[in-house]
Every structure is written in structure tokens, then in C-alpha cells.
Design a protein around this motif. Structure first.
Motif, PDB file in Angstrom:
ATOM      1  N   HIS A  22       4.362   2.473 -11.709  1.00 42.70           N
ATOM      2  CA  HIS A  22       4.848   3.138 -12.915  1.00 42.70           C
ATOM      3  C   HIS A  22       3.737   3.311 -13.958  1.00 42.70           C
ATOM      4  O   HIS A  22       3.956   3.155 -15.153  1.00 42.70           O
ATOM      5  CB  HIS A  22       6.014   2.366 -13.531  1.00 42.70           C
ATOM      6  N   GLY A  23       2.523   3.614 -13.488  1.00 41.75           N
ATOM      7  CA  GLY A  23       1.415   3.852 -14.396  1.00 41.75           C
ATOM      8  C   GLY A  23       0.777   2.602 -14.965  1.00 41.75           C
ATOM      9  O   GLY A  23      -0.134   2.690 -15.799  1.00 41.75           O
ATOM     10  N   ASP A  24       1.215   1.450 -14.537  1.00 43.22           N
ATOM     11  CA  ASP A  24       0.671   0.174 -15.016  1.00 43.22           C
ATOM     12  C   ASP A  24       0.025  -0.546 -13.841  1.00 43.22           C
ATOM     13  O   ASP A  24       0.454  -0.392 -12.690  1.00 43.22           O
ATOM     14  CB  ASP A  24       1.800  -0.671 -15.610  1.00 43.22           C
ATOM     15  N   SER A  25      -1.002  -1.328 -14.109  1.00 47.27           N
ATOM     16  CA  SER A  25      -1.674  -2.043 -13.021  1.00 47.27           C
ATOM     17  C   SER A  25      -2.164  -3.395 -13.505  1.00 47.27           C
ATOM     18  O   SER A  25      -2.275  -3.647 -14.710  1.00 47.27           O
ATOM     19  CB  SER A  25      -2.851  -1.227 -12.477  1.00 47.27           C
ATOM     20  N   ILE A  26      -2.453  -4.251 -12.544  1.00 45.23           N
ATOM     21  CA  ILE A  26      -2.967  -5.580 -12.857  1.00 45.23           C
ATOM     22  C   ILE A  26      -3.921  -6.015 -11.761  1.00 45.23           C
ATOM     23  O   ILE A  26      -3.700  -5.756 -10.571  1.00 45.23           O
ATOM     24  CB  ILE A  26      -1.821  -6.607 -13.024  1.00 45.23           C
TER      25      ILE A  26
ATOM     26  N   LEU B 285       7.437   0.656  -3.685  1.00 37.73           N
ATOM     27  CA  LEU B 285       6.749   1.583  -4.573  1.00 37.73           C
ATOM     28  C   LEU B 285       5.504   0.979  -5.214  1.00 37.73           C
ATOM     29  O   LEU B 285       4.722   1.691  -5.836  1.00 37.73           O
ATOM     30  CB  LEU B 285       7.696   2.058  -5.680  1.00 37.73           C
ATOM     31  N   CYS B 286       5.330  -0.309  -5.074  1.00 37.84           N
ATOM     32  CA  CYS B 286       4.171  -0.972  -5.666  1.00 37.84           C
ATOM     33  C   CYS B 286       2.958  -0.742  -4.781  1.00 37.84           C
ATOM     34  O   CYS B 286       2.927  -1.166  -3.614  1.00 37.84           O
ATOM     35  CB  CYS B 286       4.431  -2.462  -5.838  1.00 37.84           C
ATOM     36  N   GLN B 287       1.966  -0.037  -5.330  1.00 33.16           N
ATOM     37  CA  GLN B 287       0.744   0.273  -4.588  1.00 33.16           C
ATOM     38  C   GLN B 287      -0.220  -0.904  -4.659  1.00 33.16           C
ATOM     39  O   GLN B 287      -0.305  -1.600  -5.675  1.00 33.16           O
ATOM     40  CB  GLN B 287       0.077   1.522  -5.158  1.00 33.16           C
ATOM     41  N   VAL B 288      -0.952  -1.107  -3.576  1.00 38.11           N
ATOM     42  CA  VAL B 288      -1.869  -2.236  -3.476  1.00 38.11           C
ATOM     43  C   VAL B 288      -3.242  -1.728  -3.063  1.00 38.11           C
ATOM     44  O   VAL B 288      -3.368  -0.925  -2.133  1.00 38.11           O
ATOM     45  CB  VAL B 288      -1.383  -3.257  -2.424  1.00 38.11           C
TER      46      VAL B 288
END
Length: 272
Positions: A70-74, A55-58
Motif C-alpha cells: 500500500h505504498g509503504d515499506s520497511i 499482497l505484501c511484496q518482498v
């Protein structure tokens, strides 16, 4: 036959990026599985043990990656040549990789509620194919499970879905190259292929595992064990120790460029 889809997976087990054009390098498609999540023991972590990794988009950029979930990014910077190096374990291999830093380690650990770090394979950090897998001296691979690329024919997936109560998508199998085919498992017969300006050896069939039961949309593992359960009925090869095969592993033999809609030219077949 032609290429209908190209995908890279910048971070092993995370979401794919679709591409219209890719460069095939000795260790795989450029940018494919050069990053990997590791645990507190410096061992690789994949969707087998942590299904929600899918589920982690890149997204990628010239200086590194952006991870979103989940609406958070780095933002993650590409480690410098002087960055700390870790000896990380991928299956039976122990290889050097650059640590991506404490900030992304903290972000991942928060997202997945366990100690995790991110590492990156630099151009001068090699993971050589093990004896018995390599077809030529110097064959190498990124952080992919065993081989540089995975190819699947569209007719093979259709054949599987005709046997399932609920269809699955190609994304359940995480291929790099999807080829529009008319005959199920025709790719099993190929020994070498040319796509665009690149040439590949078709090394071996790809053995499948519980990761195929993870829904790429929900990140949940299917309780009915599909599609692995159905594949076991007709794609289990006794000569391969009972492994379940779906898709073919490729090794880049001539580096080059391949694109969606490129014709797939079969150079040699296993029956010849």
C-alpha cells in the motif's frame, strides 16, 4: 521436459520472488520460507486466515528484507544470533525462531489491523519432518507447510483451466518449480528426479486447501470456491482421506543448483 519457472517465497504466504537460478538445500530452495508471520499466541499466520498477506511484496538483500504494501515499506534486518528466540507453532510443530523486532511487528500490525510479529529461521534452527513424512533420517523443512519444495507440471494447470469457466494462474498454487510438460499430472508418476546438479525424492502429492481460492492479484478469496471446487471433482483421492491433490512435494536428496530451462530428468517412476 524443462524448468519453466522458479520461485521462492521469502516470507510464508507473502508474494513470491522469481529466480533464474536457485540453490537446493536440505530444507528447500535457499531463502524460501525462512521468515514467517505469527500472531499474539506465537502461532503461524497464513493466507488461509489473512488472504491479503499475498499482497505484501518482498525483496531480499544480504542483510535482510524489505517489505512493501500500500505504498509503504520497511527494512527488516536479519536477526543477529543473539536476537530473542520464540517457540513458534507451525501446524503440529513447535520450533525455535528468532524474533525480527518491534519495528516490523508494529508495521505488520498496522498494515493488517491485528497484533502480528515476524520471525526468522536461522541456519541452526531446525524443523524436522514428522514421522510418516520423512523419507530418510534428518529430512527437514523450512516454514513451508509440510515439505521442502513444491513442483507442478504446466500441463496439469492447463488441464484444470480447461475445466474452469475462469482460468487461474500457477500462482494460485504457489509452487517453487514449474516444469513444462505435455501430459497432465505426469509428475504424479515420478519417484525421483534430477534438475541441474540437484536430486530430489518426490515424496507425495500435495493436498490443497482454501488458500488456492485466494486471488494473488487482488488478495480476495473467490466466492465461487474455485479452483478448489473443480479440483474436488477429479483430484480427490479417497485413499488420502478425501484430500484434494495438485502438485508434488519434493525432498532434496542431493543439494545442488537448478536453473530455468534446466532439463528435468526422471530417475525413477512410481510405476517401475
Amino acid at each position: 521436459m524443462y524448468v519453466s519457472k522458479l520461485a521462492i517465497y521469502p516470507v510464508k504466504s507473502m508474494a513470491p520472488l522469481l529466480r533464474q537460478r536457485c540453490i537446493a538445500e536440505p530444507r528447500g530452495l535457499a531463502g524460501d520460507r525462512r521468515w514467517m508471520v505469527i500472531d499474539a499466541d506465537d502461532r503461524f499466520v497464513t493466507g488461509r486466515a489473512l488472504p491479503q498477506l499475498v499482497l505484501c511484496q518482498v525483496s531480499t538483500h544480504d542483510h535482510g528484507l524489505t517489505l512493501s504494501m500500500h505504498g509503504d515499506s520497511i527494512q527488516v534486518a536479519l536477526p543477529a544470533a543473539s536476537a530473542a528466540t520464540r517457540d513458534v507453532v507451525v501446524w503440529r510443530d513447535t520450533v525455535a525462531a528468532h524474533d525480527a523486532g518491534d519495528a516490523v511487528a508494529a508495521w505488520l500490525s498496522t498494515q493488517f489491523q491485528r497484533p502480528l510479529r515476524l520471525v526468522c529461521q536461522a541456519d541452526d534452527q531446525h524443523r524436522w519432518l514428522a514421522e510418516g513424512k520423512a523419507l530418510a533420517r534428518g529430512d527437514e523443512v523450512s516454514f513451508a507447510d509440510g515439505y521442502p519444495l513444491l513442483l507442478i507440471g504446466s500441463a496439469s494447470l492447463q488441464d484444470l483451466n480447461d475445466r474452469l469457466r475462469a482460468a487461474v494462474t500457477m500462482q494460485h498454487f504457489r509452487p517453487n518449480v514449474v516444469v513444462a510438460t505435455d501430459t497432465p499430472f505426469v509428475e504424479d508418476t515420478w519417484r525421483s528426479v534430477a534438475i541441474g546438479s540437484a536430486v530430489f525424492d518426490v515424496a507425495t502429492a500435495c493436498s490443497r486447501c482454501i488458500f488456492t481460492t485466494v486471488d494473488p492479484v487482488s488478495g480476495a478469496r473467490r466466492e465461487d470456491g474455485e479452483p478448489l471446487r473443480t479440483l474436488r471433482d477429479y483430484r480427490r483421492l479417497e485413499g488420502e482421506g478425501g484430500k484434494i491433490m495438485f502438485g508434488m512435494n519434493l525432498i532434496t536428496r542431493v543439494a545442488g543448483t537448478l536453473s530455468v530451462n534446466d532439463v528435468v530428468r526422471v530417475i525413477a517412476r512410481r510405476t517401475e
